[in-house]
Design an enzyme around this catalytic site. Structure first.
Site, PDB file in Angstrom:
ATOM      1  N   CYS A   6      50.908  86.630  90.072  1.00  0.00           N
ATOM      2  CA  CYS A   6      49.481  86.048  90.553  1.00  0.00           C
ATOM      3  C   CYS A   6      49.275  84.994  89.488  1.00  0.00           C
ATOM      4  O   CYS A   6      49.100  84.996  88.120  1.00  0.00           O
ATOM      5  CB  CYS A   6      48.634  86.989  90.577  1.00  0.00           C
TER       6      CYS A   6
ATOM      7  N   CYS B 227      42.182  93.736  95.565  1.00  0.00           N
ATOM      8  CA  CYS B 227      41.697  92.160  95.332  1.00  0.00           C
ATOM      9  C   CYS B 227      40.422  91.989  96.151  1.00  0.00           C
ATOM     10  O   CYS B 227      40.286  91.076  96.706  1.00  0.00           O
ATOM     11  CB  CYS B 227      42.876  91.391  95.763  1.00  0.00           C
TER      12      CYS B 227
ATOM     13  N   CYS C 128      47.410  96.148  90.985  1.00  0.00           N
ATOM     14  CA  CYS C 128      47.940  95.419  91.968  1.00  0.00           C
ATOM     15  C   CYS C 128      49.222  95.183  91.895  1.00  0.00           C
ATOM     16  O   CYS C 128      50.071  94.901  90.852  1.00  0.00           O
ATOM     17  CB  CYS C 128      47.376  93.802  91.600  1.00  0.00           C
TER      18      CYS C 128
ATOM     19  N   TYR D 189      42.051  83.048 114.060  1.00  0.00           N
ATOM     20  CA  TYR D 189      42.254  84.569 113.531  1.00  0.00           C
ATOM     21  C   TYR D 189      42.562  85.580 114.542  1.00  0.00           C
ATOM     22  O   TYR D 189      43.626  86.409 114.532  1.00  0.00           O
ATOM     23  CB  TYR D 189      41.164  84.907 112.910  1.00  0.00           C
TER      24      TYR D 189
ATOM     25  N   ASP E 282      42.196  86.331 107.230  1.00  0.00           N
ATOM     26  CA  ASP E 282      40.766  86.531 107.364  1.00  0.00           C
ATOM     27  C   ASP E 282      40.171  86.164 105.972  1.00  0.00           C
ATOM     28  O   ASP E 282      41.055  85.860 105.124  1.00  0.00           O
ATOM     29  CB  ASP E 282      40.150  87.901 107.871  1.00  0.00           C
TER      30      ASP E 282
ATOM     31  N   GLU F 293      40.101  94.089 116.679  1.00  0.00           N
ATOM     32  CA  GLU F 293      39.581  92.914 115.909  1.00  0.00           C
ATOM     33  C   GLU F 293      38.420  92.296 116.017  1.00  0.00           C
ATOM     34  O   GLU F 293      37.813  91.916 115.221  1.00  0.00           O
ATOM     35  CB  GLU F 293      41.009  91.777 116.329  1.00  0.00           C
TER      36      GLU F 293
HETATM   37  N1  ADE Z   1      40.608  93.994 109.615  1.00  0.00           N
HETATM   38  C1  ADE Z   1      41.057  93.308 110.604  1.00  0.00           C
HETATM   39  N2  ADE Z   1      42.227  93.782 110.946  1.00  0.00           N
HETATM   40  C2  ADE Z   1      42.443  95.150 110.325  1.00  0.00           C
HETATM   41  C3  ADE Z   1      43.484  95.979 110.193  1.00  0.00           C
HETATM   42  N3  ADE Z   1      44.567  95.876 111.244  1.00  0.00           N
HETATM   43  N4  ADE Z   1      43.160  96.841 109.370  1.00  0.00           N
HETATM   44  C4  ADE Z   1      42.278  96.922 108.580  1.00  0.00           C
HETATM   45  N5  ADE Z   1      41.245  96.163 108.750  1.00  0.00           N
HETATM   46  C5  ADE Z   1      41.480  95.051 109.449  1.00  0.00           C
END
Ligand code: ADE
Length: 286
Positions: free
Chosen positions: A202, A186, A196, A120, A138, A37
């Site tokens: 949506c 998206c 989608c 986050y 995010d 992450e």
């Molecule tokens: N960006 C942040 N975490 C992610 C994940 N688990 N898979 C893909 N993109 C990401």
């Protein structure tokens, strides 16, 4: 079936079919998830994959990382940018080793207490390591939620909506599906609404003003890199990865041969941030 259930099922089914096979998706190890992450913040997936694998080979857990020293973490961070994340990761490894017996804590407040771990990242660890039923927002997810419900969202509102949407017991796959949807279908600039899986629910559907424009920075670029302090810092850290740099070399190494003041001032910020140390007339990795 309730409309919410129908939407959840549609996205979960799409996720199962299309889920990208990424190395951090085949582990539930909290340390590995944290590393992934932090690397994924501001850095593209393709660039992260080899760095993630190499990092965990060298530092498979927090105590090994803590013992390895911050300089080694900065070295392994080469190519990822935003080197302060490396310093914070090492600080977290030290704190986890000293205060949590080497294992990342599994509650939101304890995770938030660690250096460089914000809302986050803490939630991402809870979901992707512990499969907790919370939403992870995010930039991509914030954008798609705003479009989905048809209005701009403040961060707190986006988080509350994300939490509400999580199908009980399936937060891991749900959040991965949202990431994949936000990263591909998206997208910020060229959404592929025809592809989608939740198009019919949506509010935006790709026509008219983009509700996400008022929410998260859609299409707005990061501040310019060329000529920035960040560029000079990056150049210096890259040089330090190869070896010590003497103070007289700083302006040249940082790309500011005719601005010595700037070079020295910005180099000092690296020392303050823990990315470099100065001994006598020489800078090196800590
Ligand atoms: N960006 C942040 N975490 C992610 C994940 N688990 N898979 C893909 N993109 C990401």
């Amino acid at each position: 079936m309730s409309p919410l259930r129908a939407q959840q099922n549609a996205l979960l089914r799409w996720g199962e079919r299309t889920r990208r096979d990424l190395p951090w998706r085949s582990t539930r190890d909290p340390w590995a998830i944290l590393v992934s992450e932090l690397m994924l913040q501001q850095t593209q997936v393709a660039r992260v994959v080899p760095k993630y694998l190499a990092f965990l080979q060298r530092f498979p857990d927090a105590p090994t990382c803590a013992a390895g020293g911050v300089g080694a973490v900065i070295e392994l961070w080469a190519g990822l940018g935003y080197n302060r994340r490396a310093v914070n990761l090492h600080r977290t490894a030290v704190q986890v080793t000293e205060e949590h017996s080497g294992v990342l804590p599994a509650t939101l407040p304890e995770l938030l207490d660690l250096p460089g771990i914000g809302p986050y990242t803490a939630r991402a660890v809870l979901v992707f390591a512990h499969e907790a039923d919370v939403g992870v927002v995010d930039t991509n997810v914030g954008r798609l939620l705003a479009r989905w419900q048809g209005s701009g969202l403040k961060p707190k509102e986006a988080q509350a909506l994300a939490d509400r949407l999580v199908p009980a017991g399936r937060a891991w796959e749900w959040n991965q599906a949202l990431f994949d949807l936000g990263a591909g279908v998206c997208s910020a600039r060229t959404p592929q609404c025809d592809d989608c899986p939740v198009h019919k629910w949506c509010a935006w559907q790709g026509s008219g003003p983009d509700p996400a424009a008022k929410t998260f920075a859609t299409g707005s670029k990061q501040s310019k890199f060329a000529g920035s302090d960040r560029q000079g810092r990056g150049r210096l850290v890259d040089a330090l990865r190869r070896g010590p740099v003497s103070v007289v070399q700083l302006p040249e190494v940082m790309g500011w041969a005719d601005d010595h003041d700037r070079a020295h001032r910005v180099a000092l910020t690296l020392v303050t941030d823990g990315l470099a140390i100065q001994i006598n007339d020489e800078l090196s990795l800590p």
